[in-house]
Design a protein around this motif. Structure first.
Motif, short mmCIF file in Angstrom:
data_model
loop_
_atom_site.label_atom_id
_atom_site.label_comp_id
_atom_site.label_asym_id
_atom_site.label_seq_id
_atom_site.Cartn_x
_atom_site.Cartn_y
_atom_site.Cartn_z
N SER A 78 2.06 -6.38 4.62
CA SER A 78 1.74 -7.25 5.76
C SER A 78 2.02 -8.69 5.42
O SER A 78 1.69 -9.15 4.33
N PHE B 63 0.84 -1.19 0.00
CA PHE B 63 0.00 0.00 0.00
C PHE B 63 0.87 1.24 0.00
O PHE B 63 1.92 1.27 0.64
N ILE C 275 4.74 7.04 2.09
CA ILE C 275 5.07 5.86 2.89
C ILE C 275 4.41 4.63 2.29
O ILE C 275 3.25 4.69 1.86
N TYR D 75 0.89 5.39 0.78
CA TYR D 75 0.21 6.47 1.47
C TYR D 75 0.94 7.78 1.23
O TYR D 75 2.14 7.80 0.95
N PHE E 127 5.43 -0.66 8.07
CA PHE E 127 5.62 0.49 7.20
C PHE E 127 7.10 0.69 6.88
O PHE E 127 7.97 0.41 7.71
N GLY E 128 7.34 1.20 5.68
CA GLY E 128 8.68 1.65 5.35
C GLY E 128 8.96 2.94 6.12
O GLY E 128 8.08 3.51 6.75
N SER E 129 10.20 3.39 6.04
CA SER E 129 10.60 4.57 6.81
C SER E 129 10.14 5.87 6.17
O SER E 129 10.29 6.94 6.76
N GLY E 130 9.57 5.77 4.96
CA GLY E 130 9.01 6.96 4.33
C GLY E 130 10.01 7.69 3.45
O GLY E 130 11.23 7.58 3.61
N PHE F 254 5.19 13.55 2.29
CA PHE F 254 5.84 12.36 2.87
C PHE F 254 5.10 11.15 2.30
O PHE F 254 3.89 11.01 2.50
N TYR G 25 0.39 -4.22 9.99
CA TYR G 25 1.10 -3.82 8.78
C TYR G 25 2.43 -3.20 9.18
O TYR G 25 2.52 -2.47 10.16
#
Lengths: 110, 115
Positions: free
Chosen positions: B97, B34, B93, B36, B106-109, B91, B104
């Motif tokens: 999962s 996903f 991101i 974001y 998350f990547g560090s963005g 930002f 989930y």
């Protein structure tokens, strides 16, 4: 469709207990997740409720009532490092999508 | 635990150019990822669902021709911001999962600044 409500900001002192409420209207609701995000960082997973009731994970607990479309995150024995934004995130069955509420900014004071 | 790696962490680009952001699941396979976007002091807004081997599914209001998503393998999804403009500064991101987990990762963005 979906709507989410959680308080925008909460301030508390170290050692206190904070409860962050979340009410949702989510089609195809599957479960409720909670995430923590520090400023400038990525969200980290805290807790998930797939069934009604309380889930306890250390100092943090989360509760879900499907009949009330309501959940909360309980932060106990607050520490300075708990200052962050907390997001409730209903999980939808279709596509396993995760969408986020507006977030609650928690400020912990000495 | 599950790890999602995202690169670059920061990028500054000129208006009109394109930027590619990579998201990798390091120790698990992710058929779905996903993407974001988050503006300062706001919530995360789901842009699209990246599906391995098929087209991405975009949320309402997100331009698919501007935000190109490719999910060519079970561990890599890329987001390309095409013809970037200052209003695309944000930002970005990604998340994924492991199937048997409910959380989930998350990547560090990636903080994108378009000048």
């Amino acid at each position: 469709g979906q709507s989410l409500e959680q308080p925008s900001e909460v301030t508390a002192v170290e050692g206190a207990i904070v409860q962050i409420n979340c009410t949702y209207q989510t089609s195809g609701f599957y479960g409720l997740s909670w995430y923590q995000q520090h400023d400038g960082g990525a969200p980290t997973f805290l807790s998930y409720n797939g069934l009604d009731g309380l889930e306890e994970t250390g100092r943090f607990s989360s509760f879900l009532s499907r009949s009330d479309s309501y959940g909360y995150l309980l932060l106990q024995e607050l520490q300075m490092k708990d200052s962050a934004s907390y997001f409730c995130a209903p999980r939808r069955a279709a596509g396993n999508k995760l969408t986020f509420g507006g977030g609650t900014r928690v400020l912990v004071k000495p | 635990g599950a790890v999602v790696s995202q690169h670059p962490s920061r990028v500054i680009c000129k208006s009109g150019t394109s930027v590619k952001i990579e998201c990798r699941s390091l120790d698990f396979q992710a058929t779905t990822m996903f993407w974001y976007r988050q503006f300062p002091k706001q919530s995360l807004m789901l842009m699209a669902t990246s599906n391995e081997g098929s087209k991405a599914t975009y949320e309402q209001g997100v331009e698919k021709d501007k935000f190109l998503i490719n999910h060519a393998s079970l561990t890599l999804s890329t987001l390309t911001v095409t013809s970037a403009h200052p209003e695309d500064s944000s930002f970005y991101i990604c998340s994924a999962s492991e199937e048997e987990h409910y959380g989930y990762t998350f990547g560090s963005g990636t903080r994108l600044t378009v000048v």
